[in-house]
Scaffold this active site. Structure first.
Site, PDB file in Angstrom:
ATOM      1  N   ASP A  31       0.850  -1.190   0.000  1.00 32.96           N
ATOM      2  CA  ASP A  31       0.000   0.000   0.000  1.00 32.96           C
ATOM      3  C   ASP A  31       0.888   1.243   0.000  1.00 32.96           C
ATOM      4  O   ASP A  31       0.608   2.232   0.666  1.00 32.96           O
ATOM      5  CB  ASP A  31      -0.946  -0.002   1.204  1.00 32.96           C
ATOM      6  CG  ASP A  31      -2.036   1.057   1.075  1.00 32.96           C
ATOM      7  OD1 ASP A  31      -2.366   1.437  -0.051  1.00 32.96           O
ATOM      8  OD2 ASP A  31      -2.539   1.507   2.121  1.00 32.96           O
ATOM      9  N   HIS A  60       4.052  10.530   0.296  1.00 35.62           N
ATOM     10  CA  HIS A  60       3.559  11.895   0.454  1.00 35.62           C
ATOM     11  C   HIS A  60       4.729  12.766   0.901  1.00 35.62           C
ATOM     12  O   HIS A  60       5.626  12.311   1.598  1.00 35.62           O
ATOM     13  CB  HIS A  60       2.442  11.968   1.499  1.00 35.62           C
ATOM     14  CG  HIS A  60       1.241  11.166   1.129  1.00 35.62           C
ATOM     15  ND1 HIS A  60       0.401  11.507   0.095  1.00 35.62           N
ATOM     16  CD2 HIS A  60       0.746  10.020   1.649  1.00 35.62           C
ATOM     17  CE1 HIS A  60      -0.558  10.612  -0.007  1.00 35.62           C
ATOM     18  NE2 HIS A  60      -0.371   9.689   0.913  1.00 35.62           N
ATOM     19  N   PHE A 100      -3.837  10.194   3.847  1.00 39.73           N
ATOM     20  CA  PHE A 100      -3.668   8.853   4.378  1.00 39.73           C
ATOM     21  C   PHE A 100      -2.506   8.167   3.685  1.00 39.73           C
ATOM     22  O   PHE A 100      -2.261   8.410   2.502  1.00 39.73           O
ATOM     23  CB  PHE A 100      -4.933   8.018   4.139  1.00 39.73           C
ATOM     24  CG  PHE A 100      -6.127   8.478   4.910  1.00 39.73           C
ATOM     25  CD1 PHE A 100      -6.331   8.049   6.209  1.00 39.73           C
ATOM     26  CD2 PHE A 100      -7.050   9.343   4.342  1.00 39.73           C
ATOM     27  CE1 PHE A 100      -7.433   8.469   6.932  1.00 39.73           C
ATOM     28  CE2 PHE A 100      -8.162   9.765   5.047  1.00 39.73           C
ATOM     29  CZ  PHE A 100      -8.356   9.333   6.349  1.00 39.73           C
ATOM     30  N   GLY A 101      -1.799   7.293   4.389  1.00 48.13           N
ATOM     31  CA  GLY A 101      -0.807   6.438   3.762  1.00 48.13           C
ATOM     32  C   GLY A 101       0.618   6.680   4.220  1.00 48.13           C
ATOM     33  O   GLY A 101       0.959   7.743   4.729  1.00 48.13           O
TER      34      GLY A 101
END
Length: 177
Positions: free
Chosen positions: A62, A66, A80-81
């Site tokens: 996943d 960012h 998110f992430g």
């Protein structure tokens, strides 16, 4: 249960859901903000059980890079992430194989055969003339995960500094044709 009835249901888990709980949000802040969110220890253990019994057929990353600016926007606005591609194999070797949770063939299948079956791709081969797709592992290499050494330009990763045993030492991808 659906799999036992022959339904084409698959499942996967990511290292962050296998090795972190919701408590990581306190330590790592927005670098532990992901979707689905981290859960409690019982949920983490259920995922590991799912890997062991074959309910889950793949380990995925996943990988969600960012920028530091994006993640600095605060808990409610940060995306998110996390990045996980370069940490996945060392983490899984350390926490699943070297701690006796999974055998090496089980772990390798979760990164190779399982995802290929889900995607309907042929399983790799080492036969003469086949396209090379080989990863070389050092199962005993002790090292620290360092996000500064990642090829990714992003650094949104909660594993920086984690001590690992086992890592990728080489890859070969291509065709001799």
């Amino acid at each position: 249960m659906a799999q036992q009835h022959g339904l084409p249901v698959t499942g996967e888990a990511c290292p962050h859901h296998l090795f972190l709980t919701d408590e990581a949000c306190r330590t790592f802040g927005v670098n532990a903000k992901m979707a689905p969110p981290l859960r409690e220890e019982a949920d983490r253990q259920a995922l590991i059980d799912g890997l062991r019994d074959g309910t889950l057929c793949a380990i995925a990353t996943d990988h969600a890079p960012h920028s530091a600016d994006e993640k600095a926007a605060g808990w409610t606005k940060a995306p998110f992430g996390i990045i996980g591609l370069e940490a996945a194999v060392p983490l899984c070797l350390s926490e699943l194989y070297n701690k006796g949770v999974l055998t090496l063939p089980q772990l390798i299948a979760l990164f190779t055969v399982g995802p290929r079956k889900v995607l309907g791709l042929p399983v790799g081969s080492l036969e003469l003339g086949a396209t090379a797709d080989v990863t070389i592992l050092d199962l005993d290499a002790k090292h620290s995960i360092s996000v500064e050494s990642f090829a990714s330009r992003s650094r949104n990763c909660p594993y920086d500094g984690w001590q690992c045993r086992g890592k990728v030492v080489g890859t070969l991808v291509g065709s001799s044709r």
